[in-house]
Design an enzyme around this catalytic site. Structure first.
Site, mmCIF file in Angstrom:
data_model
loop_
_atom_site.group_PDB
_atom_site.id
_atom_site.type_symbol
_atom_site.label_atom_id
_atom_site.label_comp_id
_atom_site.label_asym_id
_atom_site.label_seq_id
_atom_site.Cartn_x
_atom_site.Cartn_y
_atom_site.Cartn_z
ATOM 1 N N LEU A 190 0.837 -1.211 0.000
ATOM 2 C CA LEU A 190 0.000 0.000 0.000
ATOM 3 C C LEU A 190 0.866 1.254 0.000
ATOM 4 O O LEU A 190 0.457 2.295 -0.492
ATOM 5 C CB LEU A 190 -0.883 0.034 1.244
ATOM 6 C CG LEU A 190 -2.165 -0.767 1.192
ATOM 7 C CD1 LEU A 190 -2.857 -0.721 2.540
ATOM 8 C CD2 LEU A 190 -3.078 -0.204 0.111
ATOM 9 N N GLY A 191 2.050 1.146 0.585
ATOM 10 C CA GLY A 191 2.913 2.316 0.624
ATOM 11 C C GLY A 191 4.097 2.077 1.511
ATOM 12 O O GLY A 191 4.181 1.057 2.190
ATOM 13 N N THR A 230 -3.850 5.634 3.999
ATOM 14 C CA THR A 230 -2.496 5.116 3.780
ATOM 15 C C THR A 230 -1.490 6.256 3.855
ATOM 16 O O THR A 230 -0.444 6.145 4.495
ATOM 17 C CB THR A 230 -2.413 4.405 2.420
ATOM 18 O OG1 THR A 230 -3.239 3.245 2.477
ATOM 19 C CG2 THR A 230 -0.977 3.997 2.089
ATOM 20 N N HIS A 233 -0.989 7.421 7.438
ATOM 21 C CA HIS A 233 -0.126 6.464 8.131
ATOM 22 C C HIS A 233 1.338 6.659 7.724
ATOM 23 O O HIS A 233 2.231 6.752 8.577
ATOM 24 C CB HIS A 233 -0.615 5.050 7.782
ATOM 25 C CG HIS A 233 0.234 3.912 8.256
ATOM 26 N ND1 HIS A 233 -0.148 3.083 9.284
ATOM 27 C CD2 HIS A 233 1.434 3.430 7.827
ATOM 28 C CE1 HIS A 233 0.787 2.152 9.476
ATOM 29 N NE2 HIS A 233 1.755 2.338 8.602
ATOM 30 N N GLU A 234 1.588 6.744 6.415
ATOM 31 C CA GLU A 234 2.973 6.831 5.943
ATOM 32 C C GLU A 234 3.610 8.167 6.322
ATOM 33 O O GLU A 234 4.802 8.223 6.629
ATOM 34 C CB GLU A 234 3.039 6.612 4.426
ATOM 35 C CG GLU A 234 2.559 5.243 3.951
ATOM 36 C CD GLU A 234 3.320 4.067 4.550
ATOM 37 O OE1 GLU A 234 4.435 4.266 5.066
ATOM 38 O OE2 GLU A 234 2.769 2.941 4.535
ATOM 39 N N HIS A 237 4.959 7.877 9.696
ATOM 40 C CA HIS A 237 6.322 7.317 9.696
ATOM 41 C C HIS A 237 7.357 8.374 9.298
ATOM 42 O O HIS A 237 8.416 8.491 9.896
ATOM 43 C CB HIS A 237 6.444 6.177 8.677
ATOM 44 C CG HIS A 237 5.812 4.883 9.082
ATOM 45 N ND1 HIS A 237 5.999 4.315 10.315
ATOM 46 C CD2 HIS A 237 5.016 4.026 8.381
ATOM 47 C CE1 HIS A 237 5.351 3.155 10.362
ATOM 48 N NE2 HIS A 237 4.744 2.963 9.208
ATOM 49 N N HIS A 243 5.087 1.955 14.132
ATOM 50 C CA HIS A 243 3.820 1.236 14.214
ATOM 51 C C HIS A 243 3.426 1.118 15.681
ATOM 52 O O HIS A 243 4.283 1.016 16.570
ATOM 53 C CB HIS A 243 3.962 -0.160 13.594
ATOM 54 C CG HIS A 243 4.048 -0.122 12.100
ATOM 55 N ND1 HIS A 243 4.992 -0.830 11.390
ATOM 56 C CD2 HIS A 243 3.313 0.545 11.178
ATOM 57 C CE1 HIS A 243 4.827 -0.603 10.094
ATOM 58 N NE2 HIS A 243 3.817 0.230 9.942
ATOM 59 N N VAL A 255 6.062 5.950 22.448
ATOM 60 C CA VAL A 255 5.022 6.919 22.768
ATOM 61 C C VAL A 255 4.366 6.441 24.056
ATOM 62 O O VAL A 255 3.985 5.273 24.173
ATOM 63 C CB VAL A 255 3.978 6.998 21.624
ATOM 64 C CG1 VAL A 255 2.803 7.844 22.037
ATOM 65 C CG2 VAL A 255 4.634 7.553 20.373
ATOM 66 N N ASP A 294 -9.076 1.649 6.308
ATOM 67 C CA ASP A 294 -9.154 3.119 6.333
ATOM 68 C C ASP A 294 -10.333 3.606 7.171
ATOM 69 O O ASP A 294 -10.217 4.587 7.900
ATOM 70 C CB ASP A 294 -9.319 3.663 4.901
ATOM 71 C CG ASP A 294 -7.993 3.751 4.159
ATOM 72 O OD1 ASP A 294 -7.008 3.137 4.611
ATOM 73 O OD2 ASP A 294 -7.956 4.440 3.117
HETATM 74 ZN ZN LIG Z 1 3.580 1.496 8.403
#
Ligand SMILES: [Zn+2]
Length: 652
Positions: A190-191, A230, A233-234, A237, A243, A255, A294
């Site tokens: 997905l990415g 997506t 989320h990316e 990062h 994650h 965290v 999503d």
């Molecule tokens: Zn990820």
């Protein structure tokens, strides 16, 4: 150093490819590959981690404006017409950008689905994004760079070795997003993102073209991963988020306010989904950094926000983005069209408002769009002047609006949102009279929104509340401000916190405490006599068993330091003492343990709070104490149940 080494080792043995109903993020494989090709990245990541810990420790967190990051979307296709296949339409790109902005600013339409136990940590990251308005060489752009790559699909190797280096815009000025069709062994991805600290020529985020879109406007036929999450989320990062399961069984995502997850969650888990890790917490499956659909992810936490803001803060790996000119069109008029600023609402009644903005050079008209905050559908119109009446509104409701300049045949970008609240809607002050601090005030309900008014220039509102031994930590939010209101937190007659942002910016106070008392007070008042006799403000007093964290937008997390009754010399040795710049702690452990080190002063303020994963035997911890003022402090080392406390003197 040992901490990160352990962390990186866990990357090498973890497998981030998900099961069938899991999203498929290749970020960790990409990291593993980069670390093999460029071992120096490990040192850079370690330095970034140290910077992040300093930022998280709180004493350099300060108020700052919302950060807007310029984005270039490289739409990689194979000669298709725009709007066909990989050559995704402008509308989908705009929907994607909108979704990312909603998600990072807690304006997403599904924000209300966050379960109550996580609402206290649900954060507006105060990071947002614009489509680039100028290229690295200073010419005008709409931020959408269509690239005919001459092939249908791409492997990660091809993307990193040729596509990215040949198309990237300066990563110090832009977030680069590549939209591609993945192929070969990487079909199904997905990415993937590149963490801070990586190579300049490959920095950015790559997403599957059909993952682009939004909740309101998903990529047609894109299935469960077509609503733009997506990229959310990316980009998490890319701003240094891990994650949520820490890429290991019951792993660490660095965290503090996310629960420990067993592993990734896929699909759309039923709430509550319990972890079997220590303490069996309810997992935060709706976090953007999990692997769910999503439609089933809708929050970042305050701790994640702090971690992301650390890399954008002064000295952070991505700090240069905050001074990028990428969001502004090149000057001198020309064929470009600027972005309106100075948005405000006047003549606000319960049913209508006048929306105003500043003129843009060369503008022939303005597109205006407005909606209720938290909804997805804009009402829009076009006018020639710099104001418009907005009618048909509901009393006691928050609205936002944005304006775009039209310059003949071209148009600029929509501005960021300005917000306002309509008066009425049953807004009355049920708490009056509460004009003075008094233990005879009735107890105020906690963990719920309260509406009240500062109705005159001399009105001031006092609220009394009590915390309990199981919900001791305090957070107070003051929002929907019709004027410049400020607030203070008192324990009996002692002021503990004050929040006094300018204008109608929301106020927040956090006081993580071990003190249980029945006479805590919140004081709300207008700055310089500010008031509104038509609009209410919203006050929420939240109590929690776990410490609240800030999102970096306030003057910092404050944890009350428990002043020791006696000094326990056992447990660790500490030197030099007195200290100036560095302090070393030698700890001898019977087993691998997590150790927390806290440094507090004699007023109960915590100055340093850090955690270390130490191995069995003798370990040396080095603390940077160069920021502490001269004076007397206590150093507390907690290792499970064993607590050692020693007195530290700082000399300057
Ligand atoms: Zn990820």
């Amino acid at each position: 150093m040992r901490l990160l080494a352990t962390l990186l080792l866990s990357f090498l043995i973890s497998v981030a490819f998900g099961q069938h109903d899991h999203r498929n993020c290749g970020t960790m494989e990409a990291l593993e590959q980069q670390l093999q090709q460029d071992p120096s990245m490990r040192d850079r990541m370690e330095a970034i981690e140290r910077h992040t810990e300093r930022y998280q420790s709180g004493d350099n967190v300060q108020f700052r404006a919302v950060i807007t990051i310029p984005v270039v979307f490289h739409i990689v296709h194979n000669g298709q017409a725009v709007g066909t296949g990989e050559n995704v339409s402008d509308a989908i790109v705009l929907a994607q950008l909108d979704q990312m902005n909603q998600d990072f600013r807690k304006l997403n339409s599904d924000a209300g689905l966050v379960p109550s136990i996580f609402q206290g940590v649900h954060a507006d990251t105060e990071i947002q994004f614009c489509l680039a308005q100028r290229t690295p060489s200073g010419t005008a752009t709409n931020g959408i760079n269509r690239v005919n790559g001459g092939q249908t699909s791409w492997t990660v190797n091809q993307i990193n070795s040729s596509l990215k280096p040949s198309t990237i815009w300066d990563r110090n000025q832009y977030l680069n997003v590549w939209s591609v069709r993945f192929g070969g062994g990487d079909a199904g991805l997905l990415g993937y993102a590149q963490f801070p600290g990586g190579t300049a020529s490959t920095d950015g985020v790559v997403v599957l073209f059909s993952s682009m879109g939004s909740v309101a406007n998903p990529y047609p036929g894109g299935g469960n991963y077509a609503r733009g999450r997506t990229l959310t989320h990316e980009v998490g990062h890319w701003l240094n988020l891990r994650h949520i399961w820490g890429d290991a069984t019951c792993g660490n995502d660095f965290v503090a306010d996310t629960p420990v997850h067993n592993t990734s969650n896929g699909g759309c888990p039923t709430y509550p989904h319990y972890s079997t890790c220590s303490g069996s917490p309810i997992e935060m499956t709706m976090n953007y950094m999990d692997y769910t659909y999503d439609a089933c992810m809708y929050m970042f936490t305050a701790g994640q926000s702090t971690r992301m803001n650390a890399v954008l803060a002064s000295g952070g790996a991505r700090a240069s983005l905050t001074s990028s000119l990428g969001c502004s069109a090149p000057g001198g008029g020309g064929t470009t069209c600027g972005t309106p600023s100075g948005l405000n609402a006047t003549n606000v009644t319960s049913t209508a408002a006048t929306l105003n903005w500043g003129a843009v050079s060369g503008a022939t008209a303005y597109n205006v769009r407005a909606r209720q905050v938290g909804t997805t559908t804009w009402a829009s119109g076009t006018v020639s002047g710099t104001s418009v009446n907005f009618t048909g509104l509901t009393a006691g409701t928050n609205y936002e609006f944005q304006v775009q300049a039209v310059c003949g045949s071209t148009s600029g970008n929509y501005s960021g949102s300005a917000t306002f609240t309509t008066p009425g809607g049953g807004c009355s002050d049920a708490y009056e009279p509460n004009n003075s601090r008094s233990s005879s005030l009735p107890l105020t309900p906690v963990n719920q929104n309260l509406s009240a008014q500062i109705a005159t220039s001399s009105d001031r509102d006092w609220y009394r509340f009590a915390n309990t031994s199981t919900t001791r930590n305090i957070r107070v939010d003051l929002t929907n401000l019709p004027a410049d209101y400020d607030m203070e937190l008192y324990q009996n007659g002692s002021r503990r916190r004050i929040s006094q942002n300018g204008g109608t910016t929301s106020e927040v106070m956090i006081w993580n405490t071990t003190t249980v008392a029945s006479n805590w007070y919140v004081h709300v008042y207008g700055y310089n006599g500010a008031f509104s006799n038509t609009q209410c403000y919203t006050l929420r007093i939240s109590l929690s068993s776990s410490a609240f964290r800030t999102d970096g937008s306030t003057d910092g997390e404050v944890t009350e330091f428990e002043i020791p009754i006696e000094v326990l010399q056992s447990g660790f040795t500490m030197f030099p003492n007195p200290a100036t710049d560095q302090l070393s702690l030698d700890v001898d452990l019977q087993a691998d343990r997590a150790v927390r080190v806290t440094v507090g002063d004699i007023t109960g303020k915590t100055h340093i709070l850090r955690s270390f994963d130490l191995q069995k035997g003798d370990s040396r911890i080095t603390l940077d104490v160069s920021r502490l003022p001269a004076g007397t402090f206590f150093v507390r080392v907690e290792n499970g149940e064993v607590v050692g406390v020693q007195k530290l003197v700082i000399v300057r």
